[in-house]
Design a protein around this motif. Sequence first.
Motif, PDB file in Angstrom:
ATOM      1  N   ARG A  45       0.836  -1.193   0.000  1.00 19.47           N
ATOM      2  CA  ARG A  45       0.000   0.000   0.000  1.00 19.47           C
ATOM      3  C   ARG A  45       0.867   1.238   0.000  1.00 19.47           C
ATOM      4  O   ARG A  45       2.051   1.190   0.303  1.00 19.47           O
ATOM      5  N   SER A  46       0.252   2.346  -0.373  1.00 20.54           N
ATOM      6  CA  SER A  46       0.958   3.631  -0.399  1.00 20.54           C
ATOM      7  C   SER A  46       0.594   4.445   0.825  1.00 20.54           C
ATOM      8  O   SER A  46      -0.517   4.352   1.352  1.00 20.54           O
ATOM      9  N   LYS A  79      10.087   5.409  -6.290  1.00 18.03           N
ATOM     10  CA  LYS A  79       9.920   4.248  -5.425  1.00 18.03           C
ATOM     11  C   LYS A  79      10.527   4.498  -4.050  1.00 18.03           C
ATOM     12  O   LYS A  79      11.631   5.028  -3.936  1.00 18.03           O
ATOM     13  N   ASP A  82       6.864   6.670  -0.630  1.00 17.41           N
ATOM     14  CA  ASP A  82       5.538   6.479  -0.031  1.00 17.41           C
ATOM     15  C   ASP A  82       5.468   5.205   0.800  1.00 17.41           C
ATOM     16  O   ASP A  82       4.398   4.663   1.037  1.00 17.41           O
ATOM     17  N   LYS A  83       6.619   4.708   1.261  1.00 19.80           N
ATOM     18  CA  LYS A  83       6.680   3.520   2.105  1.00 19.80           C
ATOM     19  C   LYS A  83       7.484   3.824   3.366  1.00 19.80           C
ATOM     20  O   LYS A  83       8.529   4.485   3.306  1.00 19.80           O
TER      21      LYS A  83
END
Length: 332
Positions: A45-46, A79, A82-83
């Motif tokens: 998920r973001s 990449k 957002d993690k």
Amino acid sequence: MKITHTNFILWLAMASLAAATFQANAEITQLQTDKTLALTPTSGRSYSFSEAAIESLTGDVYSQPDNWQKLSYTDLFSKGWDKPWASPPTGGGGAPRQGWLNAYEGVFYRLGIAVFGWQHDLANTNDGYSGSLTLFSPLSQRLEIQTDIPMVVSNQRPGAERENNFGDFQITPRLMLSESRDVTQTFNLTFRTPTGDKSNLGSSIAAVTPNYQFWANWWKGLVVRGGTGFFIPYGGDLNASGARSTFNANIATGYYFTPHNLTPIGDMVWYLSANLNKTIDDRGPARTLVTLSPGFRTHLGQNWYLLGAVEVPVTQPVPFDYQVLGGIMKVF
């Protein structure tokens, strides 16, 4: 059909039962969905920037290794932002990603470390000592903030009375360039502020320090780390402090001998770190300083670590005879 009082009550009861059944099914479905989401790795998920930062700083980033993912230069801007940060696995040889005293980092952490340093015969005058607190605060898989708080510095210039003062505060945004199981690479930009007292050697300086760092483990417990960068002073008490623009480089290698749980000598590593500082400006004679720092690190238990090193200059002129460093660290 004629609706009698009895039929109306029966119809109302059946409608209520149907509505209750529908609501119960909806709640069960939602409960199953929530449970599935809770068990799904966060890599699926973001997150918003604030959500990723909160999870990185307060979440259980060590229990779900699936949340870690490989990052590369090619997806630098798409990449990992957002993690939340997740503790990476051990290297290809099985060595953990850990920090050493007087060596470049090259990897992200979530920890705090207090370091005490004692310099013998500093500037051919008096001994000097210092105490500092460093915090590593990951905000996502791509961004981390390092904060260096010099709690006490005592290394007065010749003729000055010895005092215990606050040093130059530093903050460093750290960018993850790439990370695989074997190799991690970061770019770091340190902002130094002239908060230290002018009576201290090398204090009251405003500077920026951009550098590149790497960490690698391909074979068993052998770890190689290092990097290059520049120290660029631009403000503060430059003349009196003698601050110079320098090219800096570090290379360090060490070997892990024990497993993590063999406390109080878990993750026992012995290493040798070499640092180079070479002046690149025209504000004085060219100088080159090379120091060697043999050191160790060990896991005491409960994510507490003990670190130590001795730094020895091997080029002339020497700024000090030697420096003894000791640190106590907590991973959280």
